[in-house]
Design a protein around this motif. Structure first.
Motif, PDB file in Angstrom:
ATOM      1  N   LEU A   1       0.818  -1.205   0.000  1.00 48.81           N
ATOM      2  CA  LEU A   1       0.000   0.000   0.000  1.00 48.81           C
ATOM      3  C   LEU A   1       0.856   1.261   0.000  1.00 48.81           C
ATOM      4  O   LEU A   1       0.545   2.242  -0.692  1.00 48.81           O
ATOM      5  N   LYS A   2       1.936   1.248   0.761  1.00 40.46           N
ATOM      6  CA  LYS A   2       2.821   2.422   0.791  1.00 40.46           C
ATOM      7  C   LYS A   2       3.424   2.680  -0.585  1.00 40.46           C
ATOM      8  O   LYS A   2       3.487   3.836  -1.040  1.00 40.46           O
TER       9      LYS A   2
ATOM     10  N   TRP B   1       0.549   4.055  -2.888  1.00 42.50           N
ATOM     11  CA  TRP B   1       0.194   5.448  -2.622  1.00 42.50           C
ATOM     12  C   TRP B   1       1.346   6.393  -2.941  1.00 42.50           C
ATOM     13  O   TRP B   1       1.114   7.558  -3.313  1.00 42.50           O
TER      14      TRP B   1
ATOM     15  N   VAL C   1       0.532   9.534  -5.221  1.00 40.11           N
ATOM     16  CA  VAL C   1       0.823  10.887  -4.736  1.00 40.11           C
ATOM     17  C   VAL C   1       1.908  11.542  -5.581  1.00 40.11           C
ATOM     18  O   VAL C   1       1.836  12.733  -5.912  1.00 40.11           O
TER      19      VAL C   1
ATOM     20  N   ILE D   1      -7.495  11.740  -1.631  1.00 41.30           N
ATOM     21  CA  ILE D   1      -6.341  10.832  -1.632  1.00 41.30           C
ATOM     22  C   ILE D   1      -5.794  10.663  -0.221  1.00 41.30           C
ATOM     23  O   ILE D   1      -5.482   9.548   0.211  1.00 41.30           O
TER      24      ILE D   1
ATOM     25  N   ILE E   1      -5.435   7.203   1.868  1.00 41.62           N
ATOM     26  CA  ILE E   1      -4.156   6.736   2.420  1.00 41.62           C
ATOM     27  C   ILE E   1      -4.293   6.449   3.904  1.00 41.62           C
ATOM     28  O   ILE E   1      -3.850   5.401   4.408  1.00 41.62           O
TER      29      ILE E   1
ATOM     30  N   THR F   1      -6.409   3.217   4.636  1.00 43.26           N
ATOM     31  CA  THR F   1      -5.805   1.932   4.274  1.00 43.26           C
ATOM     32  C   THR F   1      -4.525   1.638   5.033  1.00 43.26           C
ATOM     33  O   THR F   1      -4.169   0.471   5.200  1.00 43.26           O
ATOM     34  N   LEU F   2      -3.831   2.674   5.494  1.00 44.99           N
ATOM     35  CA  LEU F   2      -2.558   2.454   6.188  1.00 44.99           C
ATOM     36  C   LEU F   2      -2.664   2.555   7.703  1.00 44.99           C
ATOM     37  O   LEU F   2      -1.731   2.188   8.400  1.00 44.99           O
TER      38      LEU F   2
END
Length: 620
Positions: free
Chosen positions: A18-19, A22, A26, A135, A139, A142-143
């Motif tokens: 996920l990081k 994103w 971004v 966004i 983020i 989800t994180l």
């Protein structure tokens, strides 16, 4: 014993993916905003804004006098809608190329075709101002680490449900209604190999794919044979062989050539070599359950499979080779579970696949599953379980993003059917939670009105799937309630000895047959089956209008219950595994004597009208 589900969600692999995802999103948004706001060229402004959100570059086509505001807005909405549609196609077919391609096309089109006039003041800041909070919220959601609750778990599914105060399950025979349901499946399985009359032939990419109808038709026959018919071969084993042969039809597996190309960027169409457990994993389980249900007499289920792309390109595998590929993939896969479509990982598909691995271990006295189970359970518990205990329906290996409540109750109930044989404690935990929630929220309404087997507006498939899981878990209250709802909403009718429901998919019919004939932990027992029945057998019946309701044996006796599915039927019963040259007699509704030949075979001709019971015994 305390649950091991005391962890932070999302799991470490998911959080890392996920990081990365994103960071890319971004980075594109920031770069696009900088380009749009630092350039005086309207084409660069359109391209930069298009990188922030798909289709938004068309908003730079709006001039200060608003002369084409509707055209520009419509183009922007079309670009955004096209991108959203590409995401649906990505999920449905594994086409990972389409979303970035559509996004890129909206950027290029907005920039290349720009009218060249000055943009409306404020547009270049409006899109980033709207999109960045969205966004950022995505983020964060989800994180953000969330800790799962610790809760007690049962030692195993058998002790949890079999020892409880449940209604007893009769170990007797298939009722006439279930014989008619089986006849529906047999009619489709016993037709010529290249014919698929009666199958729902819609697409080969999603849940209505014919391969799933073949899989679950075979699973249903295996469940019935294991419980009632382990001393019968005949048309039952021919049906199993035909279902396996049909899986090798190029029309069934050739979809993988496209999915491999646009999902894995691999031109190899081999359906076994990589990923694709929605075909090879389900196929392994089909072969293994049929073998376990019938014993060594089903050795042909282990034979070499041939997938012919062309006269020059043929892929051949046997069951052991496919298992070894799966074993290697599970030992090395990053998320701990394997993808179905390229990139999309479904816990349900992995549980079905794991049942096949475990079932072959039982038959071959192997320990492959024992070497994989700890990693499998850890991945399922950390990467594919929400903090509230619900299973993640699916997760993208490319992005880490997961589906939330897609599929309704079935995505939580149905996995328990296949978790029971491989992770019984986890299955018992999960069923206890989900069954409690269903009782509170409304059991029937929690099923989406879509039959996944034919995409019709019906709860038939959902009801059947939940009923099958409930039967495995010994929860007859839920099983009977959803089956009653199925009867109420989709009444059956009988034609030519086969019972079917209007508008319900073949998949739903097959799963319903499983639901009605599973004992508590019945699939668990079938997967773990390691014995072969010995003694006299019914090896053939020359009339499919005669249903075999029971065929069980001991070393010296064969117990048969037969039922005519239409009018009175004349039928030849052929027996095997008899003692050569010995005299046998049948007692019960038909009394006769016959002598086994030197190969231990014998036959007798009888007429059946209604139900008939007999016992075949050696005369001392």
């Amino acid at each position: 014993m305390q649950s091991t589900l005391n962890y932070k969600y999302p799991g470490p692999i998911t959080r890392m993916q996920l990081k990365l995802f994103w960071l890319i999103i971004v980075g594109m948004a920031v770069f696009g905003a900088l380009v749009a706001n630092s350039s005086v060229d309207p084409r660069l402004q359109a391209g930069g804004l298009g990188l922030v959100l798909p289709g938004m570059g068309f908003l730079t086509w709006i001039p200060p006098d608003f002369s084409n505001v509707w055209t520009a807005s419509l183009l922007a909405l079309t670009g955004g809608f096209s991108f959203a549609l590409s995401l649906v196609v990505w999920f449905a077919t594994g086409n990972a190329l389409l979303p970035p391609l559509i996004w890129l096309l909206t950027v290029v089109a907005a920039a290349w075709l720009h009218p060249g006039h000055e943009s409306l003041d404020g547009v270049l800041m409006l899109v980033p101002a709207i999109s960045w909070p969205v966004i950022g919220s995505a983020i964060f959601s989800t994180l953000r680490p969330r800790r799962a609750a610790t809760k007690p778990r049962a030692d195993n599914v058998k002790s949890t449900y079999r020892a409880g105060a449940l209604r007893p399950v009769a170990e007797d025979e298939l009722c006439i209604e279930d014989l008619q349901r089986m006849r529906l499946i047999l009619d489709r399985a016993l037709q010529p190999i290249d014919r698929f009359d009666g199958f729902d032939w819609l697409d080969q990419f999603q849940t209505a794919a014919v391969r799933y109808q073949l899989n679950f038709s075979s699973y249903a026959l295996s469940v019935c044979q294991h419980r009632y018919l382990n001393a019968f071969d005949g048309y039952l084993m021919k049906a199993q062989k035909n279902l396996l042969e049909k899986q090798q039809d190029r029309r069934i597996w050739s979809y993988w050539g496209l999915e491999s190309l646009w999902g894995n960027f691999d031109r190899n169409p081999d359906p076994i070599r990589c990923d694709n457990i929605m075909f090879k994993g389900f196929l392994v389980t089909q072969m293994a359950l049929a073998r376990n249900a019938a014993g060594t007499r089903a050795c042909e289920m282990d034979r070499r499979l041939t997938f012919r792309q062309s006269d020059q390109r043929v892929f051949e595998y046997d069951l052991d080779q496919i298992i070894r590929i799966l074993e290697q993939e599970y030992a090395t896969c990053r998320f701990g579970l394997l993808p179905c479509e390229p990139n999309w990982i479904f816990p349900l598909c992995n549980a079905i696949t794991a049942c096949g691995i475990r079932a072959t271990d039982s038959r071959w006295r192997e320990t492959r599953w024992a070497q994989l189970v700890d990693r499998f359970e850890h991945a399922l518990s950390t990467e594919f379980t929400f903090p509230n205990g619900q299973l993640v329906p699916f997760r993208s290996a490319y992005t880490g993003l997961a589906g939330a409540s897609v599929g309704g109750a079935v995505m939580q109930t149905f996995p328990c059917l296949f978790l029971s044989p491989i992770l019984p404690s986890l299955a018992a935990d999960h069923w206890a939670r989900i069954s409690s929630e269903l009782s509170c929220e409304g059991l029937l309404r929690s099923h989406w009105p879509v039959d996944t087997g034919n995409y019709g507006f019906s709860r038939a498939a959902g009801y059947a799937a939940t009923a099958a899981a409930a039967a495995e878990m010994g929860d007859f209250d839920i099983r009977d309630r959803v089956l009653q709802a199925l009867d109420n909403e989709h009444p059956t009718r009988v034609m030519d000895g086969a019972r079917h429901r209007e508008n319900a998919s073949l998949w739903a019919h097959a799963v319903e047959l499983i639901a009605r004939n599973l004992t508590p932990a019945g699939l668990h027992d079938l997967v773990h089956e390691d014995t072969d029945p010995v003694g006299p057998r019914l090896i053939d019946v020359d009339n499919i209008d005669v249903g075999i309701a029971r065929a069980k044996n001991t070393e010296s006796e064969l117990i048969l219950v037969l039922q005519s599915l239409n009018d009175a039927q004349s039928v030849e019963l052929r027996f095997g595994c008899l003692k050569p040259n010995k005299t046998y007699r049948s007692i019960g509704d038909v009394e006769t004597e016959f002598i086994a030949d030197q190969n231990g075979h014998a036959a007798c001709q009888i007429t059946i009208e209604g139900r008939l019971e007999l016992r075949v015994q050696e005369i001392n």
